[in-house]
Design an enzyme around this catalytic site. Structure first.
Site, mmCIF file in Angstrom:
data_model
loop_
_atom_site.group_PDB
_atom_site.id
_atom_site.type_symbol
_atom_site.label_atom_id
_atom_site.label_comp_id
_atom_site.label_asym_id
_atom_site.label_seq_id
_atom_site.Cartn_x
_atom_site.Cartn_y
_atom_site.Cartn_z
ATOM 1 N N GLU A 136 0.810 -1.075 -0.076
ATOM 2 C CA GLU A 136 -0.048 -0.094 -0.008
ATOM 3 C C GLU A 136 0.774 1.305 0.074
ATOM 4 O O GLU A 136 0.682 2.365 -0.688
ATOM 5 C CB GLU A 136 -0.901 0.003 1.237
ATOM 6 N N HIS A 139 1.827 1.852 -3.555
ATOM 7 C CA HIS A 139 0.898 2.673 -4.090
ATOM 8 C C HIS A 139 1.158 4.013 -3.926
ATOM 9 O O HIS A 139 0.756 4.934 -4.764
ATOM 10 C CB HIS A 139 -0.580 2.248 -3.840
ATOM 11 N N GLU A 205 -1.030 -2.753 -9.888
ATOM 12 C CA GLU A 205 -0.986 -3.748 -8.901
ATOM 13 C C GLU A 205 0.249 -4.465 -8.874
ATOM 14 O O GLU A 205 1.196 -4.741 -7.781
ATOM 15 C CB GLU A 205 -2.149 -4.919 -8.981
#
Length: 312
Positions: A136, A139, A205
């Site tokens: 995360e 990201h 992803e």
């Protein structure tokens, strides 16, 4: 680099599709209205995305003073990895959901938030949770929220423009294919835009998996976590996600029930494909260190850190 190039290529394809539809319709005014409407809606979502999404999923902010050791360690690990990656510390949230999952939001690293479900913290060990949250953080570091906002803006403009096709662009006879071509355009253009948008999501992803493995220094931890999440998530319904399916692409694993394999209609790569890439990365990372260890007669399992036991 390959996934960055793929994302750029797909964004270019979306832009080309948008311009192609504008040319086919021949209505400059309709194209401009569609772009302004889509841009305005997505700009609002971009600036308020963290608040909107966190509220949708009932996320509660937590910090290092939380009474539960499990939560305290979760927060500390996120901050530790953010510091190690040279990133601003994000706000940290917990969602009261049994399904193991996590996501990141926010318009940039300075205004970012990461959230994990209670199910994730309880079902995974500390090493695996670090792997997930590193994903995360990747990201956030890669500004994927910005990328997906731009993608949503263009895709939304394409859909709006296709819907305006019947009202702009002059006489049907002047349009390629006439009324039949216009109807086909209204159906196929949004579908094509959605397919490209999903492909970009899958590419991001893969890139976040790679970046997360580097941030936590343990590719195998993320691979183990993905397999556990995939297993447990299949039998657990995430009600907030089901009520807000548009947010599904934000999670590390698709939170919606009935999801399929890695295909054109999936926002997430198939978990076996992600695990394979991470294990290959783990092998590449481990090999030089293992050779150095053997040179001094010591076995060092570089990618297999201690499971850490229970939280606390």
């Amino acid at each position: 680099m390959r996934n960055h190039l793929r994302t750029f290529t797909l964004l270019a394809a979306l832009t080309a599709l948008f311009m192609g539809i504008g040319f086919m319709i021949g209505g400059a005014s309709g194209m401009l209205i569609a772009l302004v409407l889509a841009g305005g809606m997505n700009l609002f979502s971009y600036w308020n995305s963290d608040k909107i999404v966190l509220k949708m999923h009932g996320a509660q902010q937590v910090d290092e003073t939380h009474p539960e050791a499990l939560i305290r360690n979760y927060v500390r690990d996120v901050f530790d990895m953010a510091d190690g990656a040279g990133m601003p510390r994000p706000k940290v949230y917990v969602m009261a959901t049994d399904q193991p999952n996590a996501f990141a939001t926010g318009r940039n690293p300075e205004n970012a938030a990461v959230a994990a479900t209670q199910g994730l913290l309880r079902m995974l060990d500390r090493r695996e949770v670090r792997g997930v949250m590193a994903h995360e953080l990747a990201h956030v570091k890669n500004r994927d929220t910005l990328t997906m906002t731009v993608t949503a803006t263009v895709a939304g403009a394409i859909s709006a423009l296709a819907n305006f096709a019947l009202f702009f662009g002059g006489n049907d006879r002047e349009r390629p294919g006439g009324i039949i071509g216009t109807i086909a355009l209204m159906i196929l253009a949004p579908m094509a835009a959605s397919l490209v948008q999903m492909a970009i999501s899958r590419a991001r992803e893969y890139e976040a998996d790679r970046g997360g493995a580097e941030i936590c220094g343990d590719p195998e931890a993320l691979a183990d976590a993905l397999q556990k999440i995939e297993h447990y998530a299949r039998g657990t319904v995430n009600l907030p996600a089901e009520r807000n399916p548009a947010t599904g692409q934000m999670f590390i694993i698709n939170p919606l029930s009935g999801r399929g394999a890695d295909n054109l209609f999936s926002t997430h790569p198939a978990t076996p494909n992600r695990v394979k890439a991470l294990m290959e990365m783990a092998g590449k990372v481990a090999a030089p260190v293992q050779r150095a260890a053997r040179a001094v007669g010591t076995a060092v399992p570089i990618t297999r850190r201690s499971k850490g036991g229970p939280w606390g």
